[in-house]
Scaffold this motif. Structure first.
Motif, PDB file in Angstrom:
ATOM      1  N   GLY A  73      10.697  21.195  31.338  1.00 27.68           N
ATOM      2  CA  GLY A  73      11.190  21.276  29.965  1.00 27.68           C
ATOM      3  C   GLY A  73      10.229  21.985  29.028  1.00 27.68           C
ATOM      4  N   ASP A  74       9.307  22.742  29.597  1.00 24.92           N
ATOM      5  CA  ASP A  74       8.300  23.459  28.805  1.00 24.92           C
ATOM      6  C   ASP A  74       8.776  24.898  28.611  1.00 24.92           C
ATOM      7  OD1 ASP A  74       6.097  24.512  27.591  1.00 24.92           O
ATOM      8  OD2 ASP A  74       4.647  23.855  29.105  1.00 24.92           O
ATOM      9  N   ARG A  75       9.622  25.089  27.631  1.00 25.60           N
ATOM     10  CA  ARG A  75      10.238  26.407  27.444  1.00 25.60           C
ATOM     11  C   ARG A  75       9.240  27.441  26.942  1.00 25.60           C
ATOM     12  NH1 ARG A  75      13.801  22.644  25.083  1.00 25.60           N
ATOM     13  NH2 ARG A  75      15.585  22.155  26.418  1.00 25.60           N
ATOM     14  N   LYS A  76       8.293  27.010  26.128  1.00 29.29           N
ATOM     15  CA  LYS A  76       7.287  27.939  25.613  1.00 29.29           C
ATOM     16  C   LYS A  76       6.480  28.555  26.753  1.00 29.29           C
ATOM     17  CE  LYS A  76       7.172  28.215  21.019  1.00 29.29           C
ATOM     18  NZ  LYS A  76       7.210  29.523  20.310  1.00 29.29           N
ATOM     19  N   SER A  77       6.013  27.704  27.661  1.00 28.22           N
ATOM     20  CA  SER A  77       5.239  28.205  28.794  1.00 28.22           C
ATOM     21  C   SER A  77       6.114  29.045  29.714  1.00 28.22           C
ATOM     22  CB  SER A  77       4.627  27.036  29.576  1.00 28.22           C
ATOM     23  OG  SER A  77       3.701  26.331  28.773  1.00 28.22           O
ATOM     24  N   ALA A  78       7.373  28.649  29.844  1.00 30.31           N
ATOM     25  CA  ALA A  78       8.302  29.422  30.671  1.00 30.31           C
ATOM     26  C   ALA A  78       8.478  30.823  30.101  1.00 30.31           C
ATOM     27  CB  ALA A  78       9.646  28.707  30.748  1.00 30.31           C
ATOM     28  N   MET A  79       8.602  30.910  28.785  1.00 28.78           N
ATOM     29  CA  MET A  79       8.747  32.217  28.143  1.00 28.78           C
ATOM     30  C   MET A  79       7.549  33.111  28.451  1.00 28.78           C
ATOM     31  SD  MET A  79      10.239  30.823  24.508  1.00 28.78           S
ATOM     32  CE  MET A  79       9.841  32.303  23.590  1.00 28.78           C
ATOM     33  N   LYS A  80       6.361  32.526  28.452  1.00 24.72           N
ATOM     34  CA  LYS A  80       5.157  33.311  28.741  1.00 24.72           C
ATOM     35  C   LYS A  80       5.180  33.847  30.170  1.00 24.72           C
ATOM     36  CE  LYS A  80       2.195  30.908  25.404  1.00 24.72           C
ATOM     37  NZ  LYS A  80       1.024  30.023  25.217  1.00 24.72           N
ATOM     38  N   LYS A  81       5.681  33.034  31.100  1.00 24.60           N
ATOM     39  CA  LYS A  81       5.784  33.488  32.491  1.00 24.60           C
ATOM     40  C   LYS A  81       6.766  34.652  32.603  1.00 24.60           C
ATOM     41  CE  LYS A  81       3.028  30.645  34.744  1.00 24.60           C
ATOM     42  NZ  LYS A  81       1.895  31.120  35.580  1.00 24.60           N
ATOM     43  N   PHE A  82       7.909  34.512  31.946  1.00 26.23           N
ATOM     44  CA  PHE A  82       8.911  35.580  32.000  1.00 26.23           C
ATOM     45  C   PHE A  82       8.385  36.862  31.344  1.00 26.23           C
ATOM     46  CE2 PHE A  82      11.998  31.837  31.907  1.00 26.23           C
ATOM     47  CZ  PHE A  82      12.157  31.843  33.282  1.00 26.23           C
ATOM     48  N   GLU A  83       7.656  36.691  30.253  1.00 32.46           N
ATOM     49  CA  GLU A  83       7.076  37.860  29.581  1.00 32.46           C
ATOM     50  C   GLU A  83       6.022  38.529  30.462  1.00 32.46           C
ATOM     51  OE1 GLU A  83       5.677  36.127  25.995  1.00 32.46           O
ATOM     52  OE2 GLU A  83       7.684  35.904  25.122  1.00 32.46           O
ATOM     53  N   GLU A  84       5.320  37.713  31.250  1.00 35.02           N
ATOM     54  CA  GLU A  84       4.294  38.260  32.141  1.00 35.02           C
ATOM     55  C   GLU A  84       4.932  39.090  33.254  1.00 35.02           C
ATOM     56  OE1 GLU A  84       0.308  38.921  32.769  1.00 35.02           O
ATOM     57  OE2 GLU A  84       1.333  37.915  31.112  1.00 35.02           O
ATOM     58  N   VAL A  85       6.099  38.677  33.712  1.00 31.81           N
ATOM     59  CA  VAL A  85       6.818  39.476  34.711  1.00 31.81           C
ATOM     60  C   VAL A  85       7.107  40.862  34.143  1.00 31.81           C
ATOM     61  CG1 VAL A  85       8.935  39.698  36.064  1.00 31.81           C
ATOM     62  CG2 VAL A  85       7.874  37.460  35.793  1.00 31.81           C
ATOM     63  N   ASP A  86       7.593  40.876  32.918  1.00 31.12           N
ATOM     64  CA  ASP A  86       7.934  42.147  32.274  1.00 31.12           C
ATOM     65  C   ASP A  86       6.691  43.009  32.070  1.00 31.12           C
ATOM     66  OD1 ASP A  86       9.738  43.962  31.043  1.00 31.12           O
ATOM     67  OD2 ASP A  86       9.106  43.256  29.071  1.00 31.12           O
ATOM     68  N   ARG A  87       5.564  42.363  31.770  1.00 30.92           N
ATOM     69  CA  ARG A  87       4.334  43.116  31.527  1.00 30.92           C
ATOM     70  C   ARG A  87       3.745  43.676  32.819  1.00 30.92           C
ATOM     71  NH1 ARG A  87      -1.055  42.943  31.449  1.00 30.92           N
ATOM     72  NH2 ARG A  87      -1.152  40.956  32.548  1.00 30.92           N
ATOM     73  N   GLN A  88       3.725  42.848  33.860  1.00 30.58           N
ATOM     74  CA  GLN A  88       3.094  43.268  35.112  1.00 30.58           C
ATOM     75  C   GLN A  88       4.006  44.121  35.994  1.00 30.58           C
ATOM     76  OE1 GLN A  88       1.095  40.219  37.386  1.00 30.58           O
ATOM     77  NE2 GLN A  88       0.448  39.086  35.558  1.00 30.58           N
ATOM     78  N   HIS A  89       5.315  43.896  35.863  1.00 30.45           N
ATOM     79  CA  HIS A  89       6.253  44.602  36.746  1.00 30.45           C
ATOM     80  C   HIS A  89       7.387  45.238  35.939  1.00 30.45           C
ATOM     81  CE1 HIS A  89       4.263  42.541  40.125  1.00 30.45           C
ATOM     82  NE2 HIS A  89       4.283  41.467  39.351  1.00 30.45           N
ATOM     83  N   PRO A  90       7.057  46.107  35.003  1.00 30.45           N
ATOM     84  CA  PRO A  90       8.104  46.714  34.169  1.00 30.45           C
ATOM     85  C   PRO A  90       9.080  47.539  35.006  1.00 30.45           C
ATOM     86  CG  PRO A  90       6.041  47.912  33.941  1.00 30.45           C
ATOM     87  CD  PRO A  90       5.724  46.675  34.735  1.00 30.45           C
ATOM     88  N   TYR A  91      10.319  47.588  34.537  1.00 30.82           N
ATOM     89  CA  TYR A  91      11.385  48.379  35.165  1.00 30.82           C
ATOM     90  C   TYR A  91      11.837  47.824  36.517  1.00 30.82           C
ATOM     91  CZ  TYR A  91       9.278  51.444  31.717  1.00 30.82           C
ATOM     92  OH  TYR A  91       8.740  51.939  30.560  1.00 30.82           O
ATOM     93  N   SER A  92      11.307  46.680  36.903  1.00 30.31           N
ATOM     94  CA  SER A  92      11.755  46.072  38.156  1.00 30.31           C
ATOM     95  C   SER A  92      12.976  45.197  37.889  1.00 30.31           C
ATOM     96  CB  SER A  92      10.641  45.217  38.767  1.00 30.31           C
ATOM     97  OG  SER A  92      10.389  44.070  37.956  1.00 30.31           O
ATOM     98  N   GLU A  93      13.662  44.826  38.954  1.00 34.13           N
ATOM     99  CA  GLU A  93      14.812  43.933  38.820  1.00 34.13           C
ATOM    100  C   GLU A  93      14.374  42.566  38.306  1.00 34.13           C
ATOM    101  OE1 GLU A  93      18.825  42.611  39.064  1.00 34.13           O
ATOM    102  OE2 GLU A  93      17.820  44.547  38.865  1.00 34.13           O
ATOM    103  N   TRP A  94      13.173  42.153  38.716  1.00 36.08           N
ATOM    104  CA  TRP A  94      12.642  40.876  38.238  1.00 36.08           C
ATOM    105  C   TRP A  94      12.370  40.934  36.736  1.00 36.08           C
ATOM    106  CZ3 TRP A  94      13.300  36.807  41.060  1.00 36.08           C
ATOM    107  CH2 TRP A  94      13.302  36.917  42.453  1.00 36.08           C
TER     108      TRP A  94
END
Length: 297
Positions: A73-94
């Motif tokens: 139920g930690d949505r703030k931390s979850a958002m950071k994980k999702f943002e990290e995917v976008d930062r580290q793996h841009p343009y990927s399906e993930w």
């Protein structure tokens, strides 16, 4: 030329020599423990090579985000994980999936501005995605959930309606279009409620012309809301108060024709009868035309 020897018995000279000797001895003593206690560690931090950042696997970051959101139920931390995917793996399906999940997590957390920002970015980057309809719906829902009560400015309500209409326009066959239509009706009801609140205030002040203008908005623009019955009854009352009995009769007649079982019709009917009149619709009245336009008259 005669060379003279320094007088080493000079007290000031001997004092300076003594201080210099003690300082040199101290430096020698200090150098010994430093050389044996990892002097290199002190200098290493200045000359060490910059560490290389190692990217984490995209699926690992994404699943960690899901775990934090769904299990913890930690949505703030979850958002950071999702943002990290976008930062580290841009343009990927993930990255595409993570951007949408970031918007959803923000919405669930009540961070509506962040949700709108992420969802707008998703729609811009992936307009042809099967999930674009949901992203557009999140934008609309974020605005809808911020609709204030009728006593406050309704700018957010109007923005919500515009966003919901965009869902219907872009994705008319999606499952979100149906939900958007229901939310639009609720938002329109809110706008009608605002007009009624102001209209009642004018009635209390006996400013009947101003009140009529407010109730007219409800009748002409929000006929399908729950407020239209009261608006017609209030129009009957206001027109009777200023002596325009023909419009009062029309308001009562339109109300009775469309909502015969309404308690508001009973009040309007009694008011007209108290003046020795009957509810009679004038076909040229703006009220009659307004209801015929939407098939209610």
């Amino acid at each position: 030329m005669t060379l003279e020897l320094r007088n080493t018995s000079d007290p000031s000279l001997m004092s300076r020599i003594g201080r210099q000797a003690r300082l040199a001895f101290g430096l020698i003593v200090l150098a010994v423990p430093l050389s044996g206690c990892g002097t290199g560690a002190i200098w290493d931090k200045y000359f060490a090579k910059e560490e290389t950042f190692v990217d984490e696997p995209a699926d690992k970051l994404y699943n960690e985000g899901l775990y934090l959101m769904n299990k913890k139920g930690d949505r703030k931390s979850a958002m950071k994980k999702f943002e990290e995917v976008d930062r580290q793996h841009p343009y990927s399906e993930w990255a595409r999936k993570s951007l949408l999940m970031s918007a959803y997590a923000a919405y669930e957390n009540g961070d509506y501005d962040e949700c709108i920002s992420s969802a707008n970015r998703y729609v811009a980057l992936h307009p042809g995605s099967p999930d674009a309809a949901y992203a557009q719906y999140l934008i609309a829902a974020s605005n809808f959930d911020q609709i204030p009560d009728v006593s406050r400015d309704q700018g957010r309500t109007e923005k919500s309606i515009a966003a919901l209409e965009e869902v219907i326009r872009k994705y008319p066959t999606s499952e979100y279009a149906t939900s958007a239509k229901r939310k639009i009706e609720a938002a329109r009801d809110q706008l009608a409620g605002k007009e009624m609140t102001v209209g009642r205030w004018y009635m209390d002040k006996k400013d009947y012309t101003a009140a009529i203008n407010r109730f007219k908005v409800v009748v002409t623009q929000y006929q399908t809301t729950r407020h239209v019955e009261e608006a017609l009854a209030r129009l009957t009352e206001a027109y009777m108060a200023i002596g325009i009995v023909g419009e009062a009769q029309t308001a009562a007649a339109v109300l009775g024709h469309n909502f015969p079982d309404s308690r508001w019709y009973k009040d309007a009917y009694s008011l007209v009868k108290s003046g020795g009149l009957e509810p009679t619709a004038n076909k040229d009245s703006w009220m009659t035309r307004a209801f015929k336009k939407v098939g209610l008259g």
